[in-house]
Design a protein around this motif. Sequence first.
Motif, PDB file in Angstrom:
ATOM      1  N   GLY A 190       4.504  11.575  10.295  1.00  0.00           N
ATOM      2  CA  GLY A 190       2.972  12.035  10.295  1.00  0.00           C
ATOM      3  C   GLY A 190       2.117  10.780  10.202  1.00  0.00           C
ATOM      4  N   ALA A 191       2.815   9.766   9.874  1.00  0.00           N
ATOM      5  CA  ALA A 191       1.770   8.416   9.722  1.00  0.00           C
ATOM      6  C   ALA A 191       2.623   7.306   9.991  1.00  0.00           C
ATOM      7  CB  ALA A 191       1.211   8.244   8.169  1.00  0.00           C
ATOM      8  N   THR A 192       2.944   6.556   8.736  1.00  0.00           N
ATOM      9  CA  THR A 192       3.898   5.471   9.090  1.00  0.00           C
ATOM     10  C   THR A 192       4.553   4.958   7.654  1.00  0.00           C
ATOM     11  OG1 THR A 192       3.991   3.087   9.741  1.00  0.00           O
ATOM     12  CG2 THR A 192       1.853   3.730   8.779  1.00  0.00           C
ATOM     13  N   ILE A 193       5.599   4.147   7.521  1.00  0.00           N
ATOM     14  CA  ILE A 193       5.970   3.539   6.205  1.00  0.00           C
ATOM     15  C   ILE A 193       6.125   2.109   6.728  1.00  0.00           C
ATOM     16  CG2 ILE A 193       7.193   5.525   5.589  1.00  0.00           C
ATOM     17  CD1 ILE A 193       9.912   4.308   6.511  1.00  0.00           C
ATOM     18  N   SER A 194       5.507   1.524   7.544  1.00  0.00           N
ATOM     19  CA  SER A 194       5.341   0.258   7.859  1.00  0.00           C
ATOM     20  C   SER A 194       4.135  -0.437   7.330  1.00  0.00           C
ATOM     21  CB  SER A 194       5.653  -0.006   9.267  1.00  0.00           C
ATOM     22  OG  SER A 194       5.369  -1.290   9.624  1.00  0.00           O
ATOM     23  N   ALA A 195       4.182  -1.375   6.389  1.00  0.00           N
ATOM     24  CA  ALA A 195       3.121  -2.178   6.221  1.00  0.00           C
ATOM     25  C   ALA A 195       2.237  -2.920   7.053  1.00  0.00           C
ATOM     26  CB  ALA A 195       3.334  -3.033   4.764  1.00  0.00           C
ATOM     27  N   MET A 206       1.774  -1.679   9.855  1.00  0.00           N
ATOM     28  CA  MET A 206       1.023  -0.733  10.800  1.00  0.00           C
ATOM     29  C   MET A 206      -0.064  -0.033   9.891  1.00  0.00           C
ATOM     30  SD  MET A 206       1.949  -0.030  13.854  1.00  0.00           S
ATOM     31  CE  MET A 206       1.577   1.337  14.308  1.00  0.00           C
ATOM     32  N   GLY A 207       0.046  -0.026   8.384  1.00  0.00           N
ATOM     33  CA  GLY A 207      -0.673   0.797   7.672  1.00  0.00           C
ATOM     34  C   GLY A 207      -1.145   0.095   6.282  1.00  0.00           C
ATOM     35  N   GLY A 208      -0.592  -1.195   5.989  1.00  0.00           N
ATOM     36  CA  GLY A 208      -1.150  -1.689   4.659  1.00  0.00           C
ATOM     37  C   GLY A 208      -0.092  -1.233   3.714  1.00  0.00           C
ATOM     38  N   CYS A 209      -0.160  -1.485   2.387  1.00  0.00           N
ATOM     39  CA  CYS A 209       0.641  -1.235   1.355  1.00  0.00           C
ATOM     40  C   CYS A 209       0.739   0.160   1.137  1.00  0.00           C
ATOM     41  CB  CYS A 209       0.399  -2.063   0.139  1.00  0.00           C
ATOM     42  SG  CYS A 209       1.776  -2.156  -1.194  1.00  0.00           S
ATOM     43  N   GLN A 210      -0.358   0.953   1.441  1.00  0.00           N
ATOM     44  CA  GLN A 210      -0.619   2.346   1.319  1.00  0.00           C
ATOM     45  C   GLN A 210       0.698   3.256   1.953  1.00  0.00           C
ATOM     46  OE1 GLN A 210      -3.918   4.325   3.209  1.00  0.00           O
ATOM     47  NE2 GLN A 210      -3.313   3.355   5.305  1.00  0.00           N
ATOM     48  N   VAL A 253      -3.673  14.726   3.513  1.00  0.00           N
ATOM     49  CA  VAL A 253      -3.794  13.364   2.911  1.00  0.00           C
ATOM     50  C   VAL A 253      -2.841  12.420   4.029  1.00  0.00           C
ATOM     51  CG1 VAL A 253      -2.758  11.939   0.958  1.00  0.00           C
ATOM     52  CG2 VAL A 253      -4.253  13.890   0.764  1.00  0.00           C
ATOM     53  N   ILE A 254      -1.875  12.844   4.330  1.00  0.00           N
ATOM     54  CA  ILE A 254      -1.039  12.262   5.377  1.00  0.00           C
ATOM     55  C   ILE A 254      -1.836  11.679   6.384  1.00  0.00           C
ATOM     56  CG2 ILE A 254       1.084  12.010   6.821  1.00  0.00           C
ATOM     57  CD1 ILE A 254       2.559  13.940   4.897  1.00  0.00           C
ATOM     58  N   SER A 255      -2.514  12.719   7.440  1.00  0.00           N
ATOM     59  CA  SER A 255      -3.553  12.198   8.160  1.00  0.00           C
ATOM     60  C   SER A 255      -4.590  11.421   7.996  1.00  0.00           C
ATOM     61  CB  SER A 255      -3.947  13.602   8.876  1.00  0.00           C
ATOM     62  OG  SER A 255      -4.669  14.383   7.906  1.00  0.00           O
ATOM     63  N   THR A 256      -5.152  11.487   6.708  1.00  0.00           N
ATOM     64  CA  THR A 256      -6.020  10.628   6.437  1.00  0.00           C
ATOM     65  C   THR A 256      -5.296   9.299   6.083  1.00  0.00           C
ATOM     66  OG1 THR A 256      -7.334  12.628   5.271  1.00  0.00           O
ATOM     67  CG2 THR A 256      -7.709  10.255   4.306  1.00  0.00           C
ATOM     68  N   MET A 257      -4.211   9.237   5.655  1.00  0.00           N
ATOM     69  CA  MET A 257      -3.621   7.913   5.641  1.00  0.00           C
ATOM     70  C   MET A 257      -3.449   7.292   6.909  1.00  0.00           C
ATOM     71  SD  MET A 257       0.286   7.217   4.576  1.00  0.00           S
ATOM     72  CE  MET A 257       1.056   5.831   5.239  1.00  0.00           C
ATOM     73  N   TRP A 258      -3.024   7.820   7.866  1.00  0.00           N
ATOM     74  CA  TRP A 258      -2.888   7.444   9.104  1.00  0.00           C
ATOM     75  C   TRP A 258      -4.230   6.920   9.796  1.00  0.00           C
ATOM     76  CZ3 TRP A 258      -0.180   4.554  11.728  1.00  0.00           C
ATOM     77  CH2 TRP A 258       0.103   4.565  13.293  1.00  0.00           C
ATOM     78  N   GLU A 259      -5.054   7.671   9.744  1.00  0.00           N
ATOM     79  CA  GLU A 259      -6.514   7.188  10.038  1.00  0.00           C
ATOM     80  C   GLU A 259      -7.039   6.034   9.353  1.00  0.00           C
ATOM     81  OE1 GLU A 259      -8.235   8.499  12.926  1.00  0.00           O
ATOM     82  OE2 GLU A 259      -6.446   9.510  13.154  1.00  0.00           O
ATOM     83  N   THR A 260      -7.041   5.930   8.162  1.00  0.00           N
ATOM     84  CA  THR A 260      -7.249   4.891   7.399  1.00  0.00           C
ATOM     85  C   THR A 260      -6.319   3.761   7.864  1.00  0.00           C
ATOM     86  OG1 THR A 260      -7.514   6.196   5.470  1.00  0.00           O
ATOM     87  CG2 THR A 260      -7.179   3.790   4.857  1.00  0.00           C
TER      88      THR A 260
END
Length: 472
Positions: A344-349, A351-355, A440-447
């Motif tokens: 649903g998002a990413t586990i790559s910093a 791509m998505g930072g430390c979150q 929250v997962i979709s919000t994390m991806w948008e963030t």
Amino acid sequence: MEYISVFDMLKIGVGPSSSHTLGPWRAAENWISELKEANLFDDVTSIRVDLYGSLSLTGKGHATDLAVLLGLFGADPETIPTENITTIVNTIKERSILPFNQEKDIPFIPSKDIIFNTSFLPFHPNGITFSAIVNHKVHSATFYSIGGGFVVKEEESHADTDHPIRIFPFPINKATDLVHFCSQEKKKISEIVLLNETLLRFPEEIDAELHRIWNTMLECMYIGCHTTGILPGGLNVKRRAFNIHEKLKGDLPYDSPQDWLKKIRRTDVKFREIFKWVSCFALAVNEVNASLGRVVTAPTNGSAGVIPAVLMYYLVIENHNADFKQIKRFLLVAGEIGSIFKKGATISAAMGGCQAEIGVSSAMAAGALTELYGGSPEQVMIAAEIAMEHHLGMTCDPIGGLVQIPCIERNSMGAIKAINAAELAMETDPADVKVPLDKVISTMWETAKDMNSKYKETSEGGLAVGVNLADC
């Protein structure tokens, strides 16, 4: 819908980074396999490696160049004696000869033939291109390290899994899918996950691999708690786990990681010491990781300390009678939650930072701990949501490109948050929840998409530029 196994999320490898060390290492192995399949390997006369984007910008701090050398050398990150790494790398550099897959010698000067390009390739921030001269022609292949040790090629569809999706009885793409199947089958999350996993491996193989993963985690914590000194890389970061551990354990005698676990479970632990033990376990893992030691991606190397620290907390503090049954359930649940985040998002910093690293690992640990507490599948999801909610927007800004500051301490904080999230979830009625995990997962991806690129593992923003290296 892709299926991501628990063993895709929990991989054994060498630190300091799953995306910048383990990924390029695996990419080199994959490239060698491609050359062999095309009957080109025997005719290779020279090699060049181009690193792009985040792999280049923080590559030296993450030992990306060393990982590339080890992958081309033909070493396996799961089995290589880590004490041999420096010798292998230094020998290649001194001789300017690469024992290519340990089968043939090729002239290779790492400082010249591994190129750090600051430009980004469009598909993903972590790009790596291998080029070989074969019969006077250039043969190139580009791979992308997308986090957690996963490696893909742009042209491949669902390249990070070979599993035939149609055979799985419980296809899980979102948290709601997982809860639905638990309700439908009247089973725990770990039981649903196990039923899917048994279509990939025999039950005894699953147990053996989970044992291997847990033993690697335990040994990693043990090594970290018993090693002093300064971490490599130039920041002169002093190891802290050793001194914390010495104060906590006192004169406790033991002679192995397994005996160590048994003995510390018998110690009298006060409330304040609980936080110290959890922090000690997390710090220990990531100090080993920072030293090119062997760790388990959970879901990444940079966040490898959270899950073992929380699992050790349960074994040492919460349940002295717990055995492999509880360890197995914990790892199954954690792995599945991690896979939902990856889909649903990413586990790559990058791509998505430390979150995407500490945040996801904290959510994985929180959910897994909640199942062991006896929480319902809905409460497991609540715990994961709480943990991630309080990591949203966390940037990845390692000083000097090293997985040390602030990465090591963040594992400690992520573990503490996971435990707190599990406790809050156990006191929460699912009917009262306002923010579901999928949201929250979709919000994390948008963030992640809105986050400035300099805060995504480039060492071009945040602490990476706000702290003078000379002060370290």
